[in-house]
Design an enzyme around this catalytic site. Structure first.
Site, PDB file in Angstrom:
ATOM      1  N   TYR A 216      17.145  29.734   8.518  1.00 37.06           N
ATOM      2  CA  TYR A 216      15.925  30.238   9.163  1.00 37.06           C
ATOM      3  C   TYR A 216      15.999  30.051  10.673  1.00 37.06           C
ATOM      4  O   TYR A 216      16.422  28.988  11.158  1.00 37.06           O
ATOM      5  CB  TYR A 216      14.700  29.475   8.656  1.00 37.06           C
ATOM      6  CG  TYR A 216      14.269  29.866   7.272  1.00 37.06           C
ATOM      7  CD1 TYR A 216      13.824  31.159   6.988  1.00 37.06           C
ATOM      8  CD2 TYR A 216      14.273  28.930   6.246  1.00 37.06           C
ATOM      9  CE1 TYR A 216      13.401  31.502   5.711  1.00 37.06           C
ATOM     10  CE2 TYR A 216      13.849  29.263   4.969  1.00 37.06           C
ATOM     11  CZ  TYR A 216      13.422  30.554   4.708  1.00 37.06           C
ATOM     12  OH  TYR A 216      13.009  30.883   3.453  1.00 37.06           O
TER      13      TYR A 216
ATOM     14  N   MET B  24      12.649  24.532   2.865  1.00 30.73           N
ATOM     15  CA  MET B  24      11.784  23.824   1.921  1.00 30.73           C
ATOM     16  C   MET B  24      12.586  23.039   0.878  1.00 30.73           C
ATOM     17  O   MET B  24      12.270  21.892   0.569  1.00 30.73           O
ATOM     18  CB  MET B  24      10.853  24.826   1.229  1.00 30.73           C
ATOM     19  CG  MET B  24       9.863  24.175   0.289  1.00 30.73           C
ATOM     20  SD  MET B  24       8.805  25.372  -0.547  1.00 30.73           S
ATOM     21  CE  MET B  24       7.716  25.868   0.779  1.00 30.73           C
TER      22      MET B  24
ATOM     23  N   LYS C  70       0.857  -1.199   0.000  1.00 29.17           N
ATOM     24  CA  LYS C  70       0.000   0.000   0.000  1.00 29.17           C
ATOM     25  C   LYS C  70       0.893   1.249   0.000  1.00 29.17           C
ATOM     26  O   LYS C  70       2.110   1.144   0.241  1.00 29.17           O
ATOM     27  CB  LYS C  70      -0.907  -0.023   1.224  1.00 29.17           C
ATOM     28  CG  LYS C  70      -0.162   0.042   2.547  1.00 29.17           C
ATOM     29  CD  LYS C  70      -1.078  -0.252   3.724  1.00 29.17           C
ATOM     30  CE  LYS C  70      -0.282  -0.188   5.020  1.00 29.17           C
ATOM     31  NZ  LYS C  70      -1.046  -0.723   6.165  1.00 29.17           N
TER      32      LYS C  70
ATOM     33  N   ARG D 273     -10.794   0.188  14.708  1.00 24.88           N
ATOM     34  CA  ARG D 273     -10.978   0.969  13.477  1.00 24.88           C
ATOM     35  C   ARG D 273     -11.938   0.199  12.570  1.00 24.88           C
ATOM     36  O   ARG D 273     -13.078   0.586  12.392  1.00 24.88           O
ATOM     37  CB  ARG D 273      -9.641   1.192  12.756  1.00 24.88           C
ATOM     38  CG  ARG D 273      -8.652   2.058  13.515  1.00 24.88           C
ATOM     39  CD  ARG D 273      -7.446   2.393  12.669  1.00 24.88           C
ATOM     40  NE  ARG D 273      -6.899   1.206  11.996  1.00 24.88           N
ATOM     41  CZ  ARG D 273      -5.759   1.175  11.342  1.00 24.88           C
ATOM     42  NH1 ARG D 273      -5.018   2.269  11.240  1.00 24.88           N
ATOM     43  NH2 ARG D 273      -5.325   0.068  10.766  1.00 24.88           N
TER      44      ARG D 273
END
Ligand SMILES: *Cc1c(COP(=O)(O)O)cnc(C)c1O
Length: 357
Positions: free
Chosen positions: A253, A301, A35, A131
């Site tokens: 940053y 990023m 998956k 679930r």
């Protein structure tokens, strides 16, 4: 391809990991879980590599299963959440794709299956994950309804563990599931990677390894290497610029790294938009042209920065392994406060994959 970043996928390692995993449950079949695009490794490439040896594949989406059929994959396929609509159930039957039956609605959809079509179902039991699945007390009635339907071949009874990978283990769920599973007379499927490696009593007739196929450890406190697993994915990128920081200067940053001495920095063409975790801290290991070093400064990023101070021969053009054979994905994940599952699945589509046989 211009930007120097890629994910190399070692299909030989995946084949090794599959065969190793299956050897732990020698009397069971092993459905390889592919998956989420084979946990980011490319479902079609992984399925082709495993097709000659795999007992079957487990995945999520019917369209992915049909793509495998169109690619010539003949192995049994099972959808772990079954059909999402009556139309899908028909599609499953037409393409010989099996699937879980976990709720009353899916049983109802069987009634709209055109005459003459049949689908393989795995009856899913909720043994405590809460679930998907029928509750233990509903299991016999659901099984009877499935078995009464002419369009149904019941292939297994299954459940899924919530805590097989930590100190609690699967015991509470197994105690709820095992008696009704053996009363059903159906082949039993319960083990994910963690239960396969850690709890042989849960192996049953069909195991469902996912994570371990990709070379990561499914057990807390045991490394992939200790378990004999080979890493399958190497994420690497090149250094595209160098900087030299003087003592007291900071980097990137948030200025979250400040040099305490003259420090040479390499700027790497990989950022969080590629799937490298933004929260990875200063000091997270990397390997630069084969030598260990560390991440410094905040991941941005499209770039991240690494320490070149002790690597005088490295610079622009050097290759940086973010994870792979030298830097364990499990290690990076732990330092970022997450799991290898999430990092593998998060590698962005803009990172080209290169498959090696
Ligand atoms: C994802 C999944 C697996 C595989 O789990 P791993 O922890 O990756 O081995 C097995 N069974 C089901 C139902 C799953 O959803």
């Amino acid at each position: 391809m211009t930007r120097p970043i890629c994910a190399d996928i070692d299909l030989t390692a995946i084949r090794h990991n599959y065969l190793l995993s299956r050897s732990l449950a020698p009397r069971a079949k092993a459905f390889a879980v592919i998956k989420a695009d084979a946990y980011g490794h490319g479902a079609e490439a992984v399925a082709r590599a495993l097709a000659p040896v795999a007992d079957g594949f487990a995945l999520l989406r019917l369209e992915d299963a049909i793509a495998l059929r169109n690619a010539g994959i003949r192995n049994p396929l099972v959808l772990l959440e079954g059909a999402f609509s009556p139309e899908e159930l028909e599609g499953m039957a037409r393409h010989s794709v099996g699937g879980a039956f976990h709720c009353r609605q899916q049983l109802d959809w069987l009634d709209s299956l055109p005459d003459g079509l049949a689908v393989e179902g795995w009856l899913k039991i909720n043994s405590g994950m809460n679930r998907l699945g029928f509750r233990p007390e509903e299991a016999a009635a659901a099984q009877a309804r499935l078995q009464a339907h002419p369009g149904m071949r019941l292939g297994a009874i299954m459940t899924h563990f919530a805590t097989a990978d930590d100190a609690r283990g699967p015991h509470a769920q197994w105690a709820r599931f095992a008696p009704l599973a053996s009363a059903s007379g159906l082949p039993v499927s319960a083990s994910n990677s963690a239960a396969l490696f850690g709890f042989p009593e849960t192996h049953g007739e069909i195991v469902r390894p996912g994570l371990c196929l990709y070379g990561c450890s499914p057990l807390e406190g045991k490394s992939a290497q200790e378990l004999g697993l080979h890493p399958a994915m190497t994420l690497s990128a090149s250094i595209i610029a160098e900087q030299t920081l003087q003592r007291g200067e900071s980097l990137g940053y948030g200025a979250c790294f400040t040099a305490d001495k003259t420090t040479r920095i390499g700027v790497v063409a990989c950022g969080y938009a590629d799937g490298y975790p933004r929260v990875a801290p200063n000091g997270t290991p990397v390997a630069i042209d084969g030598q260990l070093s560390r991440l410094v400064g905040r991941v941005s990023m499209d770039m991240l920065t690494v320490d070149l101070t002790d690597l005088p021969h490295c610079g622009v053009g050097s290759r940086v392994e973010l994870w792979g054979k030298q830097v364990g994905l499990d290690t990076v994940a732990a330092l970022a406060g997450t799991l290898s599952y999430e990092l593998m699945c998060a590698v962005a589509p803009r990172v080209p994959k290169i498959w090696h046989d």
